[in-house]
Design a protein around this motif. Structure first.
Motif, PDB file in Angstrom:
ATOM      1  N   SER A   8      36.190  47.533  32.036  1.00 22.86           N
ATOM      2  CA  SER A   8      36.099  46.021  32.486  1.00 22.86           C
ATOM      3  C   SER A   8      36.700  45.637  33.745  1.00 22.86           C
ATOM      4  CB  SER A   8      36.489  45.127  31.434  1.00 22.86           C
ATOM      5  OG  SER A   8      36.460  43.811  31.851  1.00 22.86           O
ATOM      6  N   ALA A   9      36.009  44.805  34.381  1.00 25.95           N
ATOM      7  CA  ALA A   9      36.590  44.239  35.837  1.00 25.95           C
ATOM      8  C   ALA A   9      37.197  43.258  35.622  1.00 25.95           C
ATOM      9  CB  ALA A   9      35.573  44.322  36.859  1.00 25.95           C
ATOM     10  N   VAL A  10      38.630  43.122  35.720  1.00 26.76           N
ATOM     11  CA  VAL A  10      39.314  42.024  35.396  1.00 26.76           C
ATOM     12  C   VAL A  10      40.097  41.257  36.781  1.00 26.76           C
ATOM     13  CG1 VAL A  10      39.746  42.666  33.478  1.00 26.76           C
ATOM     14  CG2 VAL A  10      41.498  43.120  34.919  1.00 26.76           C
ATOM     15  N   PRO A  61      40.582  30.619  45.769  1.00 24.55           N
ATOM     16  CA  PRO A  61      40.423  31.242  44.429  1.00 24.55           C
ATOM     17  C   PRO A  61      39.341  32.048  44.624  1.00 24.55           C
ATOM     18  CG  PRO A  61      39.566  28.951  44.817  1.00 24.55           C
ATOM     19  CD  PRO A  61      40.091  29.215  45.785  1.00 24.55           C
ATOM     20  N   VAL A  62      39.466  32.967  43.523  1.00 25.79           N
ATOM     21  CA  VAL A  62      38.420  34.181  43.445  1.00 25.79           C
ATOM     22  C   VAL A  62      36.765  33.859  43.793  1.00 25.79           C
ATOM     23  CG1 VAL A  62      38.159  33.963  41.035  1.00 25.79           C
ATOM     24  CG2 VAL A  62      37.731  36.031  42.133  1.00 25.79           C
ATOM     25  N   THR A  63      36.326  34.739  44.382  1.00 26.27           N
ATOM     26  CA  THR A  63      34.745  34.449  44.611  1.00 26.27           C
ATOM     27  C   THR A  63      34.145  36.066  44.149  1.00 26.27           C
ATOM     28  OG1 THR A  63      34.949  35.436  46.879  1.00 26.27           O
ATOM     29  CG2 THR A  63      35.154  33.174  46.692  1.00 26.27           C
ATOM     30  N   TYR A  87      43.033  38.074  42.436  1.00 24.21           N
ATOM     31  CA  TYR A  87      43.933  37.334  41.776  1.00 24.21           C
ATOM     32  C   TYR A  87      43.655  36.048  40.995  1.00 24.21           C
ATOM     33  CZ  TYR A  87      47.704  40.283  43.260  1.00 24.21           C
ATOM     34  OH  TYR A  87      48.967  41.424  43.521  1.00 24.21           O
ATOM     35  N   ASP A  88      42.327  35.961  40.829  1.00 18.69           N
ATOM     36  CA  ASP A  88      41.810  34.895  40.038  1.00 18.69           C
ATOM     37  C   ASP A  88      42.114  33.613  40.904  1.00 18.69           C
ATOM     38  OD1 ASP A  88      40.461  33.819  37.659  1.00 18.69           O
ATOM     39  OD2 ASP A  88      42.072  32.718  37.235  1.00 18.69           O
ATOM     40  N   ALA A  89      42.749  32.365  40.366  1.00 23.64           N
ATOM     41  CA  ALA A  89      42.815  31.083  41.222  1.00 23.64           C
ATOM     42  C   ALA A  89      44.217  30.401  41.191  1.00 23.64           C
ATOM     43  CB  ALA A  89      41.891  30.286  40.573  1.00 23.64           C
ATOM     44  N   ILE A 138      45.787  39.099  32.472  1.00 21.96           N
ATOM     45  CA  ILE A 138      44.507  39.775  33.048  1.00 21.96           C
ATOM     46  C   ILE A 138      43.582  38.574  32.421  1.00 21.96           C
ATOM     47  CG2 ILE A 138      45.160  41.850  34.026  1.00 21.96           C
ATOM     48  CD1 ILE A 138      43.853  42.948  31.378  1.00 21.96           C
ATOM     49  N   ILE A 139      42.507  38.633  32.990  1.00 24.32           N
ATOM     50  CA  ILE A 139      41.298  37.519  32.742  1.00 24.32           C
ATOM     51  C   ILE A 139      39.778  38.523  33.014  1.00 24.32           C
ATOM     52  CG2 ILE A 139      41.314  36.337  34.889  1.00 24.32           C
ATOM     53  CD1 ILE A 139      40.526  33.954  32.928  1.00 24.32           C
ATOM     54  N   ASN A 140      39.012  38.413  31.796  1.00 27.16           N
ATOM     55  CA  ASN A 140      37.661  38.718  32.167  1.00 27.16           C
ATOM     56  C   ASN A 140      36.766  37.679  31.071  1.00 27.16           C
ATOM     57  OD1 ASN A 140      37.559  39.780  29.493  1.00 27.16           O
ATOM     58  ND2 ASN A 140      37.298  41.860  29.769  1.00 27.16           N
ATOM     59  N   MET A 141      35.478  38.220  31.145  1.00 28.32           N
ATOM     60  CA  MET A 141      34.382  37.446  30.355  1.00 28.32           C
ATOM     61  C   MET A 141      33.700  38.219  29.314  1.00 28.32           C
ATOM     62  SD  MET A 141      32.564  35.456  33.741  1.00 28.32           S
ATOM     63  CE  MET A 141      33.770  34.832  34.744  1.00 28.32           C
ATOM     64  N   SER A 142      34.273  39.282  28.859  1.00 24.05           N
ATOM     65  CA  SER A 142      33.501  40.359  28.047  1.00 24.05           C
ATOM     66  C   SER A 142      34.372  40.829  26.945  1.00 24.05           C
ATOM     67  CB  SER A 142      32.963  41.305  28.764  1.00 24.05           C
ATOM     68  OG  SER A 142      33.909  42.037  29.677  1.00 24.05           O
TER      69      SER A 142
HETATM   70  N1  LIG Z   1      39.128  36.359  38.053  1.00 22.90           N
HETATM   71  C1  LIG Z   1      38.226  36.686  37.082  1.00 22.90           C
HETATM   72  N2  LIG Z   1      37.876  35.761  35.967  1.00 22.90           N
HETATM   73  C2  LIG Z   1      37.233  36.498  35.154  1.00 22.90           C
HETATM   74  N3  LIG Z   1      36.345  37.388  34.853  1.00 22.90           N
HETATM   75  C3  LIG Z   1      36.826  38.388  36.162  1.00 22.90           C
HETATM   76  N4  LIG Z   1      36.311  39.528  36.537  1.00 22.90           N
HETATM   77  C4  LIG Z   1      36.941  40.016  37.574  1.00 22.90           C
HETATM   78  N5  LIG Z   1      37.770  38.898  37.845  1.00 22.90           N
HETATM   79  C5  LIG Z   1      37.446  37.810  37.171  1.00 22.90           C
END
Ligand SMILES: Nc1ncnc2[nH]cnc12
Ligand SMILES: CSC[C@H]1O[C@H](OP(=O)(O)O)[C@H](O)[C@@H]1O
Length: 305
Positions: free
Chosen positions: A92-94, A233-235, A224-226, A196-200
């Motif tokens: 997973s990419a986080v 913030p992340v794009t 680094y998210d937001a 860390i944060i992801n959506m999966s």
């Molecule tokens: N900042 C983020 N938030 C949620 N999912 C991600 N996957 C990669 N970067 C992320």
């Protein structure tokens, strides 16, 4: 290294950026229909140098056309279990919620904070007349995490262009998406103890528990998210910058790790906690269990037949 066998004991789920394991040798793709529909992608069966086989699914489909909320996680996990998979190594990419977890780093989390919004199909035990409550206090397989962590660390220490850092025993926040977090949410997750944060990872990890599969998640940090004051913030553009390098490193990790995971599953005496665990999580008395429901469950847990 074991002698080759036809059994596919190990599955791999690739996330953002990781749509194949083309550094292994693909032998066939198979379509599996499950009582919960079709998986995100056909399952690619590849051989390791020993001849042992592993199964691969691209979580978002090949070409990344399935959004995180719409991943058919029940079908993905059920299809892998049905073909014999007993352990899953997922990627997973986080986003990072901690300064010390830099883009490009690897992380193997041990805990999850669930911030999904109840719109995902997250269980096999709803609407089927069989009630099961799986143990989820340790959401990942502690035995598989312990087995893979030193091996991943070693591979990353020797990797081309490396060394790459591995962080262990971290907490992953799983948000609904698809929009990224607000700055306030990102700061709140840090206060909650998120790293860390992801959506999966939800419901994938939960469904693997229900299907009695040992499941571990190898994460790669992209941003680094937001939460960082003074930084934008992340794009998606930022995520994509490190995605290619991370995918290459993930492929190298998979190639170096999956034989060992196959062998430890085949040995049968190390990963002992998952098998049979749902027998004790089903509270419905056998004579009250719905026959149609049992048939569905038997697709992943044969003792319901
Ligand atoms: N900042 C983020 N938030 C949620 N999912 C991600 N996957 C990669 N970067 C992320
Ligand atoms: C493309 S950034 C957000 C997207 O990336 C992660 O996907 P995966 O876990 O499948 O690697 C994250 O969970 C989001 O789905």
């Amino acid at each position: 290294m074991s002698s080759s066998s036809e059994k596919v004991l190990v599955g791999c789920i690739g996330g953002s950026g990781l749509y194949n394991l083309d550094n292994l040798t693909p032998v066939k793709t198979i379509e599996v229909d499950t009582p919960w529909g079709k998986p995100s992608s056909p399952i690619t069966i590849s051989t390791l140098p020993s001849g042992d086989q592993i199964a691969f699914i691209a979580r978002h489909g090949i070409g990344h056309h399935i959004s995180p909320s719409e991943v058919p996680a029940r079908a993905n996990i059920a299809a892998l279990k049905h073909i014999g998979v007993q352990a899953i190594v997922a990627f997973s990419a986080v986003g990072s919620l901690r300064e010390e977890i830099a883009p490009g780093d690897f992380i193997i989390p041990s805990q999850i904070i669930d911030r999904t919004k109840g719109i995902r199909q997250e269980t096999y035990f709803r609407g089927i007349g069989v009630v099961g409550h799986t143990m989820f206090g340790d959401p990942f397989s502690t035995q598989l995490n312990e087995f893979v962590s030193p091996r991943v660390e070693k591979i990353l220490s020797e990797i081309q262009g490396g060394p790459v850092k591995l962080h262990q025993n971290k907490t992953v926040v799983c948000m609904e998406g698809p929009a990224f977090s607000t700055r306030a949410e990102s700061l709140m997750y840090r206060l909650w103890g998120g790293d860390i944060i992801n959506m999966s990872v939800i419901p994938e990890a939960k469904l693997a528990k229900e299907a009695e599969i040992d499941y571990t998640l190898i994460c790669t940090s992209t941003d680094y998210d937001a939460w960082r004051t003074g930084f934008p913030p992340v794009t998606v553009e930022e995520v994509v910058k490190t995605l290619h390098t991370n995918a290459g490193n993930s492929k190298a990790v998979a190639a170096g790790l999956l034989q060992d995971v196959h062998d430890v599953v085949a040995a049968g005496n190390v990963l002992t906690e998952a098998k049979g665990s749902m027998r004790f999580s089903t509270i419905t008395s056998p004579d009250a269990q719905n026959e149609e429901g049992k048939k569905k469950l038997a697709f992943i847990l044969p003792y319901f037949s």
